[in-house]
Design a protein around this motif. Structure first.
Motif, PDB file in Angstrom:
ATOM      1  N   SER A   2      12.221   5.005   4.034  1.00 47.95           N
ATOM      2  CA  SER A   2      11.045   5.219   4.887  1.00 47.95           C
ATOM      3  C   SER A   2      10.960   6.666   5.367  1.00 47.95           C
ATOM      4  O   SER A   2       9.871   7.236   5.435  1.00 47.95           O
ATOM      5  N   THR A   3      12.099   7.287   5.654  1.00 52.32           N
ATOM      6  CA  THR A   3      12.115   8.687   6.065  1.00 52.32           C
ATOM      7  C   THR A   3      11.709   9.584   4.908  1.00 52.32           C
ATOM      8  O   THR A   3      10.937  10.530   5.077  1.00 52.32           O
ATOM      9  N   LEU A   4      12.192   9.281   3.718  1.00 53.60           N
ATOM     10  CA  LEU A   4      11.834  10.051   2.531  1.00 53.60           C
ATOM     11  C   LEU A   4      10.329   9.968   2.264  1.00 53.60           C
ATOM     12  O   LEU A   4       9.677  10.973   1.982  1.00 53.60           O
ATOM     13  N   ILE A   5       9.775   8.771   2.399  1.00 54.20           N
ATOM     14  CA  ILE A   5       8.338   8.583   2.194  1.00 54.20           C
ATOM     15  C   ILE A   5       7.547   9.406   3.212  1.00 54.20           C
ATOM     16  O   ILE A   5       6.599  10.109   2.856  1.00 54.20           O
ATOM     17  N   ASP A   6       7.941   9.351   4.484  1.00 57.88           N
ATOM     18  CA  ASP A   6       7.256  10.121   5.528  1.00 57.88           C
ATOM     19  C   ASP A   6       7.386  11.627   5.283  1.00 57.88           C
ATOM     20  O   ASP A   6       6.426  12.381   5.458  1.00 57.88           O
ATOM     21  N   TYR A   7       8.578  12.068   4.898  1.00 56.53           N
ATOM     22  CA  TYR A   7       8.823  13.489   4.617  1.00 56.53           C
ATOM     23  C   TYR A   7       7.894  13.968   3.500  1.00 56.53           C
ATOM     24  O   TYR A   7       7.213  14.977   3.629  1.00 56.53           O
ATOM     25  N   LEU A   8       7.889  13.233   2.389  1.00 58.95           N
ATOM     26  CA  LEU A   8       7.052  13.628   1.252  1.00 58.95           C
ATOM     27  C   LEU A   8       5.569  13.539   1.587  1.00 58.95           C
ATOM     28  O   LEU A   8       4.778  14.380   1.156  1.00 58.95           O
ATOM     29  N   ASP A   9       5.187  12.531   2.368  1.00 60.08           N
ATOM     30  CA  ASP A   9       3.794  12.401   2.784  1.00 60.08           C
ATOM     31  C   ASP A   9       3.359  13.623   3.594  1.00 60.08           C
ATOM     32  O   ASP A   9       2.236  14.115   3.430  1.00 60.08           O
ATOM     33  N   SER A  10       4.258  14.140   4.425  1.00 62.42           N
ATOM     34  CA  SER A  10       3.949  15.338   5.209  1.00 62.42           C
ATOM     35  C   SER A  10       3.721  16.561   4.329  1.00 62.42           C
ATOM     36  O   SER A  10       3.073  17.518   4.740  1.00 62.42           O
ATOM     37  N   LEU A  11       4.265  16.510   3.113  1.00 60.11           N
ATOM     38  CA  LEU A  11       4.070  17.607   2.164  1.00 60.11           C
ATOM     39  C   LEU A  11       2.902  17.352   1.225  1.00 60.11           C
ATOM     40  O   LEU A  11       2.630  18.148   0.328  1.00 60.11           O
ATOM     41  N   GLY A  12       2.224  16.217   1.421  1.00 56.68           N
ATOM     42  CA  GLY A  12       1.128  15.861   0.530  1.00 56.68           C
ATOM     43  C   GLY A  12       1.623  15.367  -0.819  1.00 56.68           C
ATOM     44  O   GLY A  12       0.923  15.481  -1.826  1.00 56.68           O
ATOM     45  N   MET A  13       2.833  14.831  -0.841  1.00 60.92           N
ATOM     46  CA  MET A  13       3.450  14.366  -2.079  1.00 60.92           C
ATOM     47  C   MET A  13       3.627  12.853  -2.018  1.00 60.92           C
ATOM     48  O   MET A  13       3.757  12.270  -0.942  1.00 60.92           O
ATOM     49  N   GLY A  14       3.656  12.222  -3.176  1.00 61.29           N
ATOM     50  CA  GLY A  14       3.919  10.800  -3.282  1.00 61.29           C
ATOM     51  C   GLY A  14       5.329  10.567  -3.804  1.00 61.29           C
ATOM     52  O   GLY A  14       6.060  11.504  -4.111  1.00 61.29           O
ATOM     53  N   LEU A  15       5.666   9.302  -3.923  1.00 62.14           N
ATOM     54  CA  LEU A  15       6.985   8.922  -4.419  1.00 62.14           C
ATOM     55  C   LEU A  15       6.833   7.746  -5.363  1.00 62.14           C
ATOM     56  O   LEU A  15       6.078   6.805  -5.075  1.00 62.14           O
ATOM     57  N   LYS A  16       7.525   7.821  -6.490  1.00 59.74           N
ATOM     58  CA  LYS A  16       7.536   6.714  -7.436  1.00 59.74           C
ATOM     59  C   LYS A  16       8.994   6.409  -7.761  1.00 59.74           C
ATOM     60  O   LYS A  16       9.749   7.313  -8.130  1.00 59.74           O
ATOM     61  N   ILE A  17       9.371   5.162  -7.607  1.00 62.59           N
ATOM     62  CA  ILE A  17      10.720   4.729  -7.964  1.00 62.59           C
ATOM     63  C   ILE A  17      10.606   3.849  -9.190  1.00 62.59           C
ATOM     64  O   ILE A  17       9.853   2.874  -9.197  1.00 62.59           O
ATOM     65  N   ILE A  18      11.348   4.229 -10.219  1.00 65.67           N
ATOM     66  CA  ILE A  18      11.308   3.515 -11.488  1.00 65.67           C
ATOM     67  C   ILE A  18      12.674   2.910 -11.761  1.00 65.67           C
ATOM     68  O   ILE A  18      13.698   3.575 -11.605  1.00 65.67           O
ATOM     69  N   THR A  19      12.687   1.658 -12.165  1.00 56.64           N
ATOM     70  CA  THR A  19      13.934   1.015 -12.565  1.00 56.64           C
ATOM     71  C   THR A  19      14.000   0.977 -14.090  1.00 56.64           C
ATOM     72  O   THR A  19      12.964   0.979 -14.763  1.00 56.64           O
ATOM     73  N   TYR A  20      15.213   0.975 -14.607  1.00 56.67           N
ATOM     74  CA  TYR A  20      15.415   0.910 -16.056  1.00 56.67           C
ATOM     75  C   TYR A  20      16.828   0.402 -16.321  1.00 56.67           C
ATOM     76  O   TYR A  20      17.725   0.609 -15.516  1.00 56.67           O
ATOM     77  N   PRO A  21      17.011  -0.264 -17.436  1.00 59.49           N
ATOM     78  CA  PRO A  21      18.362  -0.688 -17.794  1.00 59.49           C
ATOM     79  C   PRO A  21      19.197   0.537 -18.162  1.00 59.49           C
ATOM     80  O   PRO A  21      18.747   1.386 -18.926  1.00 59.49           O
ATOM     81  N   LYS A  22      20.385   0.637 -17.598  1.00 55.52           N
ATOM     82  CA  LYS A  22      21.262   1.766 -17.919  1.00 55.52           C
ATOM     83  C   LYS A  22      21.632   1.729 -19.389  1.00 55.52           C
ATOM     84  O   LYS A  22      21.792   0.674 -19.980  1.00 55.52           O
ATOM     85  N   GLY A  23      21.754   2.912 -19.954  1.00 56.04           N
ATOM     86  CA  GLY A  23      22.157   3.021 -21.347  1.00 56.04           C
ATOM     87  C   GLY A  23      21.026   2.919 -22.339  1.00 56.04           C
ATOM     88  O   GLY A  23      21.246   2.941 -23.536  1.00 56.04           O
ATOM     89  N   THR A  24      19.782   2.806 -21.860  1.00 56.98           N
ATOM     90  CA  THR A  24      18.645   2.752 -22.784  1.00 56.98           C
ATOM     91  C   THR A  24      17.758   3.966 -22.558  1.00 56.98           C
ATOM     92  O   THR A  24      17.719   4.532 -21.478  1.00 56.98           O
TER      93      THR A  24
END
Length: 101
Positions: A67-89
């Motif tokens: 939540s702090t990271l989201i607020d920090y980036l929002d203050s910079l006019g930036m978004g955040l995307k978290i992507i999941t993936y299987p390791k090793g692929t």
């Protein structure tokens, strides 16, 4: 340099190598946060919703609440995307967007 790192890792347990990689990634994230802010030409004291001292603390932290990271980036006019993936692929077909704000 890669050879030196491989040599050091060969003398460490797999768990120690894993922990070292995690710590390195945390250090890199703290550096990147400051770089993103500086690329936007925003001073710590000019961040919306944060005091200068809190921005300094955020940029030095190795562990940060999402939540702090989201607020920090929002203050910079930036978004955040978290992507999941299987390791090793490498296939992007396996990636799933967990969060996009």
């Amino acid at each position: 340099m890669k050879d030196a790192i491989k040599m050091m890792e060969s003398k460490m347990s797999p768990e120690s190598v894993r922990r070292a990689h995690i710590k390195a990634e945390q250090d890199i994230m703290a550096i990147r946060l400051a770089q993103i802010r500086e690329e936007q030409n925003i001073k710590q004291s000019d961040m919306a919703y944060f005091t200068q001292s809190s921005v300094s603390k955020i940029e030095k932290r190795k562990d940060i609440k999402l939540s702090t990271l989201i607020d920090y980036l929002d203050s910079l006019g930036m978004g955040l995307k978290i992507i999941t993936y299987p390791k090793g692929t490498i296939s992007e077909k396996s990636e799933k967007v967990l969060l996009s704000v």
